[in-house]
Design an enzyme around this catalytic site. Structure first.
Site, PDB file in Angstrom:
ATOM      1  N   ASP A   1      -4.892 -11.238  -9.762  1.00  0.00           N
ATOM      2  CA  ASP A   1      -4.002 -12.596  -9.209  1.00  0.00           C
ATOM      3  C   ASP A   1      -4.555 -13.974  -8.840  1.00  0.00           C
ATOM      4  O   ASP A   1      -5.649 -14.134  -9.516  1.00  0.00           O
ATOM      5  CB  ASP A   1      -3.220 -11.620  -8.036  1.00  0.00           C
ATOM      6  CG  ASP A   1      -4.311 -11.965  -6.917  1.00  0.00           C
ATOM      7  OD1 ASP A   1      -4.024 -12.097  -5.859  1.00  0.00           O
ATOM      8  OD2 ASP A   1      -5.383 -11.726  -7.184  1.00  0.00           O
TER       9      ASP A   1
ATOM     10  N   PHE B   1      -6.141  -6.249 -10.036  1.00  0.00           N
ATOM     11  CA  PHE B   1      -4.795  -6.943 -10.446  1.00  0.00           C
ATOM     12  C   PHE B   1      -5.357  -8.480 -10.261  1.00  0.00           C
ATOM     13  O   PHE B   1      -5.391  -9.003  -9.411  1.00  0.00           O
ATOM     14  CB  PHE B   1      -3.884  -6.444  -9.420  1.00  0.00           C
ATOM     15  CG  PHE B   1      -3.741  -4.916  -8.932  1.00  0.00           C
ATOM     16  CD1 PHE B   1      -4.082  -4.741  -7.689  1.00  0.00           C
ATOM     17  CD2 PHE B   1      -3.809  -4.237 -10.020  1.00  0.00           C
ATOM     18  CE1 PHE B   1      -4.032  -3.376  -7.222  1.00  0.00           C
ATOM     19  CE2 PHE B   1      -3.895  -2.715  -9.649  1.00  0.00           C
ATOM     20  CZ  PHE B   1      -4.192  -2.366  -8.446  1.00  0.00           C
TER      21      PHE B   1
HETATM   22  N1  LIG Z   1      -4.838  -8.349  -6.539  1.00  0.00           N
HETATM   23  C1  LIG Z   1      -3.628  -8.236  -5.768  1.00  0.00           C
HETATM   24  N2  LIG Z   1      -2.559  -9.027  -5.773  1.00  0.00           N
HETATM   25  C2  LIG Z   1      -1.535  -8.822  -5.003  1.00  0.00           C
HETATM   26  C3  LIG Z   1      -1.455  -7.583  -4.244  1.00  0.00           C
HETATM   27  C4  LIG Z   1      -0.496  -7.642  -3.267  1.00  0.00           C
HETATM   28  C5  LIG Z   1       0.405  -6.947  -2.692  1.00  0.00           C
HETATM   29  N3  LIG Z   1      -0.127  -5.658  -2.355  1.00  0.00           N
HETATM   30  C6  LIG Z   1      -0.222  -5.028  -1.072  1.00  0.00           C
HETATM   31  C7  LIG Z   1       0.440  -3.806  -0.925  1.00  0.00           C
HETATM   32  C8  LIG Z   1      -0.331  -2.918  -0.624  1.00  0.00           C
HETATM   33  C9  LIG Z   1      -1.527  -3.259  -0.565  1.00  0.00           C
HETATM   34  O1  LIG Z   1      -2.297  -2.567   0.153  1.00  0.00           O
HETATM   35  C10 LIG Z   1      -1.625  -4.626  -0.722  1.00  0.00           C
HETATM   36  O2  LIG Z   1      -1.853  -5.105   0.719  1.00  0.00           O
HETATM   37  C11 LIG Z   1       0.166  -8.863  -3.952  1.00  0.00           C
HETATM   38  N4  LIG Z   1      -0.502  -9.459  -4.927  1.00  0.00           N
HETATM   39  C12 LIG Z   1      -0.258 -10.997  -5.459  1.00  0.00           C
HETATM   40  O3  LIG Z   1      -0.979 -11.519  -4.614  1.00  0.00           O
HETATM   41  C13 LIG Z   1      -0.460 -13.122  -4.564  1.00  0.00           C
HETATM   42  C14 LIG Z   1       0.303 -13.135  -3.430  1.00  0.00           C
HETATM   43  O4  LIG Z   1      -0.561 -13.475  -2.376  1.00  0.00           O
HETATM   44  P1  LIG Z   1      -0.187 -14.143  -1.160  1.00  0.00           P
HETATM   45  O5  LIG Z   1       0.083 -15.632  -1.606  1.00  0.00           O
HETATM   46  O6  LIG Z   1      -1.544 -14.157  -0.265  1.00  0.00           O
HETATM   47  O7  LIG Z   1       0.860 -13.691  -0.516  1.00  0.00           O
HETATM   48  C15 LIG Z   1       0.437 -12.709  -5.794  1.00  0.00           C
HETATM   49  O8  LIG Z   1      -0.101 -12.988  -7.129  1.00  0.00           O
HETATM   50  C16 LIG Z   1       0.909 -11.446  -5.802  1.00  0.00           C
HETATM   51  O9  LIG Z   1       1.325 -10.952  -7.095  1.00  0.00           O
HETATM   52  C17 LIG Z   1      -2.505  -6.735  -4.125  1.00  0.00           C
HETATM   53  O10 LIG Z   1      -2.634  -5.427  -3.404  1.00  0.00           O
HETATM   54  N5  LIG Z   1      -3.528  -6.981  -4.859  1.00  0.00           N
END
Ligand SMILES: Nc1nc2c(c(CN[C@H]3C=C[C@H](O)[C@@H]3O)cn2[C@@H]2O[C@H](COP(=O)(O)O)[C@@H](O)[C@H]2O)c(=O)[nH]1
Length: 336
Positions: A238, A236
């Site tokens: 991000d 994803f």
């Molecule tokens: N590529 C990717 N992007 C993800 C996630 C998640 C939440 N998933 C959780 C739930 C179960 C899984 O095990 C993950 O722990 C949020 N985001 C993105 O990150 C950014 C926020 O970051 P920060 O500012 O550090 O909180 C924001 O763009 C948000 O859209 C993911 O999993 N993958």
């Protein structure tokens, strides 16, 4: 219908033409080794998703409704200055970033606010959402106005076209992740994370793919989470995974790009540097998945870009202090 490159093909296309972001084979191999060890030990698996404090624990319709709201709002939590973060206190803990969204949702549910019911959020008022997202720091959640708009729109579409129930959207996809992606981006415009690169239309589809992945992970590939093509889901794109990929040496930024990022300037959605960061992150993760599968070829352990993404994202969260010298690209948009 325009010729739109889907995320995996888009990632390959962008990586092949990228001028300021490079994929390094050595780094791909070292991340694959970390992943293979981690997956083999069972320390990381499809079950890891529900182990997060704030994620739903039961595989039921309430969890599905929770995931749809969370992923409709799952964008743009970064703050320009680490000391100016939106914070939500929940269960005695302070949550920031993505987890602050989950904490605010769970706090509302505990207060009896039906925040995951489309009957409620289709017509949610500005004041009602402001109450749900009230901050426990001096800083508000970024992009509040856009969150209100995308949430109301998602609720109205569910009521008007899916009888007010996201389970009906799942019903229509016949256990195909790719079909679910098509249905969601067709009906819910806030998920249409598409852009242009070198005159080609490319789909990055970060939020719609994480929506599918969260459902798959929460339901452990069963029931609502059963998809016969889940391996076609990419990472994803991000603003956090690129940081982790650079940290692990799988991605390298040109000096110009690094210089730009260190100046903490905003990027604009769709600009070349942004698309190269996102596209190369997708392709690097596909290559890591391929390498990890080779290392685990004598096992029947599930390897896909979702698990690699989740691991890298959780790693970046846990070891953020190790990556402070790797800047993340700053954009305000509703796509990630
Ligand atoms: N590529 C990717 N992007 C993800 C996630 C998640 C939440 N998933 C959780 C739930 C179960 C899984 O095990 C993950 O722990 C949020 N985001 C993105 O990150 C950014 C926020 O970051 P920060 O500012 O550090 O909180 C924001 O763009 C948000 O859209 C993911 O999993 N993958």
């Amino acid at each position: 219908m325009k010729n739109l490159l889907t995320p995996r093909a888009a990632g390959k296309f962008i990586a092949e033409k990228s001028k300021d972001v490079f994929i390094l084979d050595e780094g791909i191999k070292s991340v694959a080794e970390v992943m293979a060890t981690c997956l083999k030990s069972g320390r990381y698996s499809i079950k890891s998703w529900k182990q997060h404090d704030l994620n739903p624990k039961k595989m039921d319709k309430a969890a599905l409704d929770w995931i749809f709201v969370a992923d409709t709002l799952n964008f743009s939590f970064w703050s320009a200055d680490d000391t100016e973060k939106y914070v939500v206190k929940y269960g005695g803990k302070d949550y920031t970033g993505y987890w602050s969204l989950c904490a605010a949702m769970n706090r509302a549910i505990d207060e009896g606010i039906p925040v995951t019911d489309p009957q409620y959020y289709a017509n949610i008022t500005k004041d009602q959402l402001a109450h749900i997202f009230r901050s426990d720091s001096d800083y508000e959640i970024p992009m509040f106005a856009q969150r209100l708009e995308v949430l109301q729109d998602a609720g109205q579409v569910l009521l008007q076209q899916f009888n007010g129930n996201f389970a009906n959207v799942i019903e229509q996809c016949n256990k195909s992740a790719q079909s679910l992606i098509k249905i969601v981006v067709e009906h819910f415009k806030s998920y249409r994370d598409e852009t242009k690169y070198e005159d080609e239309d490319v789909a990055i589809y970060k939020r719609v793919q994480i929506l599918v992945a969260d459902i798959w992970a929460c339901f452990e590939g069963e029931g609502y989470g059963e998809f016969n093509d889940i391996e076609t889901i990419t990472m994803f794109a991000d603003y956090r995974i690129p940081q982790a990929l650079v940290y692990f040496g799988a991605l390298k930024y040109s000096d110009d790009l690094m210089e730009f990022l260190k100046q903490d300037k905003m990027m604009t959605s769709g600009e070349r540097l942004e698309v190269e960061i996102r596209g190369c992150s997708i392709w690097a993760t596909e290559l890591i998945a391929e390498e990890t599968r080779k290392l685990l070829s004598d096992t029947n352990i599930t390897v896909n870009s979702i698990l690699i993404d989740h691991y890298l994202w959780d790693y970046r969260r846990e070891f953020a202090d190790k990556m402070t010298d790797i800047p993340f690209h700053k954009i305000r948009c509703i796509y990630y």
